[in-house]
Write an enzyme that holds these catalytic residues in place. Structure first.
Site, PDB file in Angstrom:
ATOM      1  CG  ASP A 393      45.741  45.814  52.115  1.00 13.26           C
ATOM      2  OD1 ASP A 393      44.460  46.304  52.218  1.00 13.26           O
ATOM      3  OD2 ASP A 393      46.362  45.860  51.063  1.00 13.26           O
ATOM      4  CE  LYS A 394      39.670  43.138  48.809  1.00 15.99           C
ATOM      5  NZ  LYS A 394      40.039  42.546  47.455  1.00 15.99           N
ATOM      6  CB  THR A 395      44.088  45.185  47.275  1.00 16.15           C
ATOM      7  OG1 THR A 395      42.730  45.214  47.377  1.00 16.15           O
ATOM      8  CG2 THR A 395      44.498  45.099  45.948  1.00 16.15           C
ATOM      9  CG  PHE A 538      42.211  58.483  44.001  1.00 13.04           C
ATOM     10  CD1 PHE A 538      40.802  57.787  44.153  1.00 13.04           C
ATOM     11  CD2 PHE A 538      42.934  57.948  44.721  1.00 13.04           C
ATOM     12  CE1 PHE A 538      40.575  56.918  45.090  1.00 13.04           C
ATOM     13  CE2 PHE A 538      42.876  57.140  45.824  1.00 13.04           C
ATOM     14  CZ  PHE A 538      41.531  56.444  46.199  1.00 13.04           C
ATOM     15  NE  ARG A 595      40.599  46.361  43.370  1.00  5.57           N
ATOM     16  CZ  ARG A 595      41.110  46.842  44.413  1.00  5.57           C
ATOM     17  NH1 ARG A 595      40.879  46.209  45.561  1.00  5.57           N
ATOM     18  NH2 ARG A 595      41.314  48.050  44.239  1.00  5.57           N
ATOM     19  CG  ASP A 817      48.769  48.151  53.370  1.00  4.12           C
ATOM     20  OD1 ASP A 817      47.445  48.458  53.649  1.00  4.12           O
ATOM     21  OD2 ASP A 817      48.928  47.605  52.158  1.00  4.12           O
TER      22      ASP A 817
END
Length: 1222
Positions: A393-395, A538, A595, A817
Site C-alpha cells: 500500500d502507499k498511504t 463515504f 493527495r 489492506d
C-alpha cells in the site's frame, strides 16, 4: 415476517429477533451465550486428537506401521525399542508443543470469559462474568473498558448519546471512532428504572463477519427506527473518553463479528514442507526398492545355496520364496533409519528459533511507538528467503500517514505557493515565514501555512472562499473535544479529515460542536448553527461523502467532497470552464505528490428535498438490499452540483523508503504499489521512491475504459518491450512458463514502468486479459496500480500467486489492506524490510544447509551392522543438536555484508540452495560415506591382529569401529559446513562427540550388564576395541577418505566457479585485515528536490572517481559500460554507506553502485555479479555509461553487465592487497 428461530437441526438463521430485558423470550431461539473457546483440546480429547493429527504426517504413520512389524517375531530383525524410543520422543516433543500452545489458549479464554461486566438483572446492576452474559441483556460500560459483546448503543454520558471507541483489535486503526445512540434511547440516560422497563425489540441481520456493516430495525413504542453500524459497539472495541454508556446485547460469544472473523486458521504449507513430503515419499520408494532387491537376492541364494540346509532346518517346499518375503520386511525394518523421523520436529525448532531472533532484534525495534517486530507465525520464516513480489500500500506504508494541508484551488485560483518580489516561486523551507493567524483566537498554533493571500481573501469576504472553508467545516465525521476554553481537540477517523477541518479552523471557520440534529460553527467570530438533515456517508464504492444542512436563512444546501473523477462526473454543465482550470491545478498538485479532493455544493428546493427525504427514511428501515437502495438515493441527489475547488494535502514519505527500494531492487525483488490515490499522485510518489526514474526507457500508462481499449494498450506495450515477432508468438498462446519466465525477463535490456488505473484494472483482470496484464507487468521494472479498491488489491495478489507460483509478501497498515494481506503478515513500517534483508537470505539459506546435512547424515547411517542402542540414539542424541546449532546460528556473511550485497538473496528466489538436485547430491554423498564406512574398515580389519596374535575385531568391535568413525565423520562434516562458529556450536558439536563416547563406554560397562544383562551383553567391547592403536588408525583413515573427496570438490568449485557467497566471504575476510582507522573520502550527499529524488547522468562515474572506492592491485584492467540502473541505486545506498563510516563501522569501502562488487575498480566476470563496473585503474573517467546495455546472465548477482575480465577472487587467493584510494 420470517421467524429467526434456529431449529435444533441447525438450520441457517435468516434474521435475528432480540427483545430487551426478556431472557425467557430470547432463550427460545437458542442463541449462543457469551462464552468463547479458541482452544482445540481438553483433558479428555487431547491424546486421541493430537495423535490423530500427528499421524497425518507420512513419516510418523510409517514408523507406527514399522513398530507393528517389529512385534512380529518372524521378521523382526531389531528390538522394538529402536523404533519406539525415537517415535515416542518425536511424538512427545510435538505433543508438548501443541499442549503448551493450547494451554495458553485455555488461559486466554479463561481470562476473557472471567472478566467482569455490569449487567442489568431484575432492575439492578449486578457484576457478572462475561461468559454469563446473554443476548438481550443491558450492559453498563465505563471508560477504558473492553466491550463484552456486540451491543446496540442505548445511551451515554456524552451529549446526544455520543461515545468514542478504539477499534485497534478489529482493524488495527488507533484513531478514535464515534458512535451515536438513537435519540429515542439516548433519553434513557443512566436512569436504571427506565432502562429496566425498556422492552424494545431489535430485528436485524443474522451473525456475519462484516465489520463495517450492520442492518437492523428497532421496534419500540409503536415506531420503527433504522439501525446501522454507527449505532453498534462491537466486541473487542475499547470505550475511550466516555465516562459510561449502556448497550443492548445483540450478538454474543462466537456469534460476535470479532469471533466470526476468527475462524479456523488454515494450515500454511511452505515450499520446504511440500518438498520434504515429496522427498520422504521418494525415500520410501528407495527403501522399498532396496528391500525388493535384497529379498530377490535372498530368494536366489536360498535356491542355490541355502537349500542344502533345509533338511537341517526342517523347512518345507517353497521356503525360498517365503524366506525372500520375510527378508523383504526384515530389511524394511533394518533400513528404517534412512527415513528422517525427527526431521519435522527439527524444522519446527529451527523456525521457532528464527522467529524469536526476529522478535529480539534491536534493529527491528520501532522507537517511535516502542514496538518490537513480531513474527506472528513460525511456519513461513524460511519463505522470507524466497520472496519475489512485494505488494505494498502507499498511504501509511510508503508514506507516514501524517497529513498536512498544503495547497488548495478555489474558484480557479491556487493558494499555497510563495513568490518573491519579482513574481518568481520560492521554495518553502523551515525559515519561510508563516501566515499570522492572530486574528483567530481559536486557531491551532501547530498549523503552518505560508501564503498570506488566502487569509486576505477570507477576510475580504469572498463568497467562494468562505463557502469553500464552510464546506470543510461541515462535511466530515470529526468529533470535537473542548478540554478547556478555546482548547479544541479533534477526534478524526482519518488523518485527511483532521487536516482539512484543522485548515478550516485556522482560516476562520471553526467546527465547535455536533449533535444528531445540528452542527455548530464559529464563522469569523460568529457562532452559527446548521440543522443537519442528512448525512451521505463515504464508502470505497462511492469514494465521496456529502451532508445536507439547513442554514440560519432557511436555505437547504448539499456539500460534497470526494475523488476528483467521481465529483467531476456529477457537476452541472455550466462548470465546464472552471472544471478545466481546476483539473490543471489538480494535476500540478498530484505532480508534487499531494493527495487531492474535489469540493462541490448544491442548492436544494424544499419540495424536492422533502419528497426525497421520505424515500430515504423508507429505504433506511428495510432489511433487504438497504445499502443498495440508499446508494441509489444518494446518487440521485448528488447530481448537477456546482464546483467550489480542490484541496491538496501532503503525506510525507516514510524514513528510509528510497534506500529500502534500492536494496530490494538489487535483490531482484519486484515491488508493486497498490493504492487508492489518483494516477498523478501515485506517479510522483513513484519518482520520489525511485521506483520510477527519468532514465527509464518507457513508462506505460494504461487508462482505457473498455475491455477493447485496455487490451489494445496492454498488447501495444508488450509489443514495444518484446518486439513484434515475440509479441505475436506470445499472443498465439505460447506465454511465458512459470519455470523459465524469470530467466526470460532478465534478458530484457531496457527498463520499463507500468501504471494502470482502477477502472482499467477492472477490465484487465477479466479472464481474457489477465494473462496479458501479467506478462506486461512482469516485464516491467515497476508496477503501480492506482485508484484500486480493496477487492482489486486482493485480485492482483491472487493473480500473481496463481500464475507465477511465486512467494509473495503483502504490506499494509489499514482495514482496506486486509483482503490483500489475508494470507500474509502485514509489516507496519517499510524500513523494517531493509533490516529484514539481513534475515531474508539466511532464513532460507540456513534451512537449506540444515536439510542437506540432515539427509546426508541419514544416508551415511544406512548400515545393518550397528548396535541396537546406537541405532536408537543416533538421530535423537548423537547428531540432533549440532545440526540445530548450524541452522540457528550459522552465517554465510555478516549482517553488514548482507545489506551491502543484496544480490546474495537471489539464489533463494531461484531455489538454488535446496532442490531435488541438491537432495540427490546429498543422497549420493551419504551413500558414498556409508560404503566407505563399511568396506574400508572391513578390508583393514580383516587380517589385522593384536600384539598377542588374536584378531583385532569381532563383529561387535567392528560395529564399534564403524559407529565411532560415523560419529566423527558427520561431526567433522558439520564443522566444515559451518561458516560462523559460536560457543553454542562448539558445545553442541564436540559435546555430542563426548556424549557418544560417554554413552558407549557406559553401555559396555560391568555396571549396566549387572543390572540389565539381556539388554547390555557386550561387556568391555568398547574398551578392548578403542585401546588398540590400529583401530584408531582405521578410524583416522576412514575419516580422511570420507572427507577428502568432498574437500577437493569444494576447493575446485570455489577456485574455478565460485558462488556469490564465496566471493563476498573473501571480501569479508579481507576487510578484517584492513588497518584500523582507515577512512575513505566521500562526496556530499545528493540533495532531494521538491519534485522527488535527484537524477543525475553518469553518477556511477562520479562515485568511482570521487575516491570512495577500494581497489585490488592487479596487473591488467579493462573498462566496461555500467548498468544504467546503477546510478540511482548508488546515490541512494551511498547515503547509508556514509552513515556507516561516520559511526565507525568496519568493512571495506566500496562503490555502492557496483551491486556486488569487489571493493574497487576491477572488472569482473559478467556472470559473477562481482566487481565495480567500468573502472580502469588510474582513469579518472572510469564508469561513464556507454549507450546501450548488454544482457546479463540472469543468475548473476547485480554486477555490471557486459564485462569480460578476470575473476577478482583470483588475486585474493594468491594474496589480497588492499589499497585505500584517498
Amino acid at each position: 415476517m420470517r421467524v429467526g428461530k434456529v431449529s435444533p437441526a441447525g438450520c441457517v438463521e435468516e434474521e435475528r429477533r432480540v427483545r430487551a430485558n426478556d431472557r425467557v423470550y430470547n432463550e427460545k431461539f437458542s442463541y449462543a451465550d457469551n462464552r468463547i473457546k479458541t482452544s482445540k483440546y481438553n483433558i479428555f480429547t487431547f491424546l486421541p486428537i493430537n495423535l490423530f493429527e500427528q499421524s497425518q504426517r507420512v513419516a510418523n504413520a510409517y514408523f507406527v506401521v514399522l513398530l507393528i512389524l517389529q512385534l512380529i517375531p518372524e521378521i523382526s530383525s531389531l528390538s522394538w525399542f529402536t523404533t519406539i524410543v525415537p517415535l515416542v520422543m518425536v511424538l512427545t516433543i510435538s505433543a508438548v508443543k501443541d499442549a503448551t500452545d493450547d494451554y495458553f489458549r485455555h488461559k486466554s479464554d479463561q481470562q476473557v470469559n472471567n472478566r467482569q461486566s455490569q449487567v442489568l438483572i431484575r432492575g439492578k446492576l449486578q457484576n457478572e462474568k462475561w461468559m454469563n452474559v446473554r443476548v438481550g441483556d443491558i450492559i453498563k460500560l465505563e471508560n477504558n473498558q473492553f466491550v463484552a459483546a456486540d451491543l446496540l448503543l442505548l445511551s451515554s454520558s456524552e451529549p446526544y448519546g455520543l461515545c468514542y471507541i478504539e477499534t485497534a483489535e478489529l482493524d488495527g486503526e488507533t484513531n478514535l471512532k464515534v458512535r451515536q445512540a438513537l435519540t429515542v434511547t439516548s433519553d434513557l440516560g443512566t436512569d436504571i428504572s427506565k432502562l429496566a422497563e425498556f422492552d424494545g425489540e431489535v430485528i436485524c441481520e443474522p451473525p456475519n463477519n462484516k465489520l463495517d456493516r450492520f442492518t437492523g430495525t428497532l421496534h419500540w413504542c409503536g415506531s420503527k427506527h433504522p439501525l446501522d453500524n454507527e449505532r453498534m459497539l462491537l466486541r473487542g472495541c475499547v470505550l475511550r473518553n466516555t465516562d459510561w454508556c449502556f448497550g443492548l446485547v445483540v450478538f454474543a460469544g462466537p456469534q460476535t463479528k470479532l469471533m466470526q472473523n476468527c475462524g479456523r486458521s488454515t494450515f500454511k504449507r511452505t515450499s520446504i514442507d511440500k518438498l520434504m513430503n515429496t522427498l520422504v515419499l521418494w525415500i520410501f520408494g528407495f527403501l522399498i526398492c532396496m528391500g525388493i532387491i535384497l529379498a530377490v537376492g535372498n530368494t536366489f541364494w536360498e535356491v542355490q545355496v541355502g537349500g542344502a540346509f533345509w533338511a537341517w532346518l526342517r523347512w518345507g517346499l517353497g521356503n525360498s520364496i517365503y524366506s525372500g518375503f520375510l527378508t523383504f520386511w526384515s530389511y524394511i525394518i533394518i533400513l528404517n533409519t534412512v527415513v528422517p523421523i525427527s526431521l519435522y520436529v527439527s524444522v519446527e525448532v529451527l523456525r521457532l528459533g528464527h522467529s524469536y531472533f526476529i522478535n529480539w532484534d534491536r534493529k527491528l525495534f520501532y522507537n517511535q511507538r516502542n514496538t518490537p517486530a513480531e513474527a506472528r507465525t513460525t511456519t513461513l520464516t524460511e519463505e522470507l528467503g524466497q520472496v519475489e513480489f512485494i505488494f505494498s500500500d502507499k498511504t501509511g506504508t510508503l508514506t507516514q500517514n501524517i497529513m498536512v494541508f498544503n495547497k488548495c484551488s478555489i474558484n480557479g485560483t491556487t493558494y499555497g505557493d510563495v513568490y518573491d518580489d519579482f513574481g518568481l516561486k520560492v521554495d518553502i523551507t523551515e525559515r519561510t515565514p508563516c501566515v499570522d493567524f492572530s486574528f483567530n483566537s481559536l486557531s491551532d498554533p501547530k498549523f503552518r501555512f505560508h501564503d498570506s493571500s488566502l487569509v486576505e481573501a477570507v477576510k475580504g469576504g469572498g463568497a467562494c472562499v468562505q463557502e469553500f472553508f464552510r464546506l470543510l467545516a461541515l462535511c466530515h465525521t470529526v468529533m470535537p473535544e473542548e478540554r478547556s476554553e478555546g482548547e479544541l481537540v479533534y477526534q478524526a477517523q482519518s488523518p485527511d479529515e483532521g487536516a482539512l477541518v484543522t485548515a478550516a479552523r485556522n482560516f476562520g471557520f471553526v467546527f465547535r460542536a455536533r449533535t444528531p440534529e445540528t452542527i455548530t460553527l464559529d464563522e469569523m467570530g460568529h457562532s452559527v448553527t446548521y440543522q443537519l438533515l442528512a448525512f451521505l456517508d463515504f464508502s470505497n464504492v462511492r469514494k465521496r461523502m456529502s451532508v445536507i444542512v439547513r442554514n440560519p436563512k432557511g436555505e437547504i444546501k448539499l456539500y460534497s467532497k470526494g475523488a476528483d473523477t467521481i465529483v467531476f462526473e456529477r457537476l452541472h454543465p455550466s462548470n465546464e470552464e472552471l472544471l478545466y482550470t481546476t483539473s490543471e491545478h489538480l494535476n500540478e498538485f498530484a505532480g508534487e505528490g499531494l493527495r487531492t479532493l474535489a469540493l462541490a455544493y448544491k442548492d436544494l428546493e424544499e419540495d424536492a428535498f422533502g419528497e426525497w427525504m421520505k424515500r430515504l427514511l423508507y429505504a433506511s428501515t428495510v432489511l433487504e438490499n438497504r445499502q443498495e437502495l440508499l446508494n441509489q438515493l444518494y446518487e440521485e441527489i448528488e447530481q448537477d452540483m456546482m464546483l467550489l475547488g480542490a484541496t491538496a494535502v501532503e503525506d510525507k514519505l516514510q524514513e528510509g523508503v528510497p534506500e529500502t527500494i534500492a536494496c530490494l531492487s538489487l535483490a531482484n525483488i519486484k515491488i508493486w504499489v497498490l493504492t487508492g490515490d489518483k494516477l498523478e499522485t501515485a506517479m510522483n510518489i513513484g519518482y520520489s521512491c525511485n521506483m520510477l526514474r527519468d532514465d527509464m526507457d518507457e513508462v506505460f500508462i494504461i487508462s482505457g475504459h473498455s475491455s477493447l481499449e485496455v487490451g489494445c494498450e496492454l498488447r501495444r506495450a508488450k509489443e514495444q518491450i518484446l518486439g513484434p515477432s515475440s509479441a505475436k508468438l506470445s499472443a498465439t498462446g505460447k506465454s511465458f512458463s512459470s519455470t523459465s519466465d524469470s530467466v526470460f525477463e532478465e534478458t530484457i535490456i531496457a527498463e520499463y514502468g507500468l501504471i494502470i488505473n482502477g477502472h482499467s484494472l477492472a477490465q484487465a483482470l477479466e479472464v481474457d486479459l489477465e494473462q496479458v496484464l501479467l506478462d506486461v507487468a512482469c516485464l516491467c521494472k515497476t508496477v503501480i496500480c492506482c485508484r484500486v479498491t480493496p477487492l482489486q488489491k486482493a485480485q492482483v495478489v491472487e493473480l500473481v500467486k496463481r500464475h507465477k507460483r511465486a512467494v509473495t509478501l503483502a504490506i499494509g497498515d489499514g482495514a482496506n489492506d486486509v483482503s490483500m494481506i489475508k494470507t500474509r503478515v502485514p509489516l507496519l513500517r517499510p524500513t523494517f524490510l531493509q533490516e529484514l534483508l539481513r534475515y531474508l537470505q539466511p532464513l532460507f539459506g540456513y534451512g537449506s544447509k540444515f536439510l542437506c546435512y540432515f539427509f546426508y547424515k541419514n544416508f551415511a547411517f544406512v548400515q545393518t551392522v550397528y548396535d541396537q542402542w546406537f541405532i536408537t540414539l543416533y538421530n535423537i542424541v548423537y547428531t540432533s543438536l549440532p545440526v540445530l546449532a548450524m541452522g540457528l546460528f550459522d552465517q554465510d556473511v555478516n549482517e553488514q555484508f548482507s545489506l551491502r550485497y543484496p544480490s546474495l538473496y537471489r539464489p533463494g528466489q531461484l531455489n538454488l540452495l535446496f532442490n531435488k538436485r541438491k537432495f540427490f547430491t546429498c543422497m549420493l554423498h551419504g551413500v558414498f560415506t556409508s560404503f566407505v564406512l563399511f568396506f574400508l574398515p572391513y578390508c583393514l580389519c580383516l587380517s589385522a591382529i593384536r600384539d598377542d596374535g588374536s584378531h583385532v575385531s569381532d563383529q561387535q568391535a567392528f560395529a564399534v569401529t564403524i559407529a565411532t568413525s560415523l560419529v566423527i565423520v558427520v561431526s567433522v562434516q558439520i564443522g566444515l559446513d559451518t561458516n560462523y562458529w559460536t560457543a553454542v556450536n562448539h558445545f553442541f558439536v564436540w559435546g555430542s562427540v563426548a556424549m557418544y563416547f560417554a554413552i558407549l563406554f557406559a553401555m559396555h560397562s560391568d555396571g549396566l550388564f549387572s543390572i540389565f544383562p539381556s539388554q547390555f551383553p557386550y561387556v568391555g567391547t568398547a574398551r578392548n576395541a578403542l585401546t588398540q592403536k590400529s583401530v584408531w588408525l582405521v578410524i583416522l583413515l576412514t575419516t580422511v577418505v570420507c572427507i577428502m573427496p568432498m574437500l577437493a570438490v569444494r576447493f575446485l568449485k570455489k577456485d574455478l566457479h565460485p558462488s556469490l557467497a564465496n566471493k563476498v566471504r573473501l571480501l569479508q575476510r579481507a576487510s578484517r585485515k584492513q588497518p584500523p582507522g582507515s577512512r575513505v573520502a566521500r562526496r556530499p550527499r545528493t540533495r532531494l528536490t521538491g519534485a522527488g529524488f535527484t537524477h543525475q547522468q553518469g553518477a556511477t562515474g562520479e562515485i568511482i572517481t570521487s575516491g570512495r572506492n577500494m581497489k585490488l592491485t592487479v596487473s591488467a584492467h579493462s573498462s566496461a559500460p555500467t548498468d544504467k540502473s546503477s546510478s540511482w541505486i548508488g546515490s541512494v545506498l551511498g547515503k547509508r554507506g556514509g552513515m556507516e563510516e561516520e559511526t565507525g563501522s568496519e568493512g571495506p569501502a566500496r562503490d555502492p553502485t557496483d551491486g556486488i562488487g569487489a571493493p574497487g575498480g576491477v572488472s569482473g566476470d559478467p556472470t559473477d555479479g562481482i566487481g565495480a563496473p567500468g573502472r580502469v585503474a588510474g582513469d579518472s573517467k572510469g564508469g561513464i555509461r556507454a549507450p546501450g546495455r548488454v544482457a546479463r546472465d540472469p543468475t548473476d548477482g547485480i554486477g555490471a553487465p557486459g564485462r569480460v575480465a578476470r575473476d577478482p577472487t583470483e588475486e585474493a587467493e594468491e594474496g589480497l592487497v588492499v589499497e585505500i584510494v584517498t
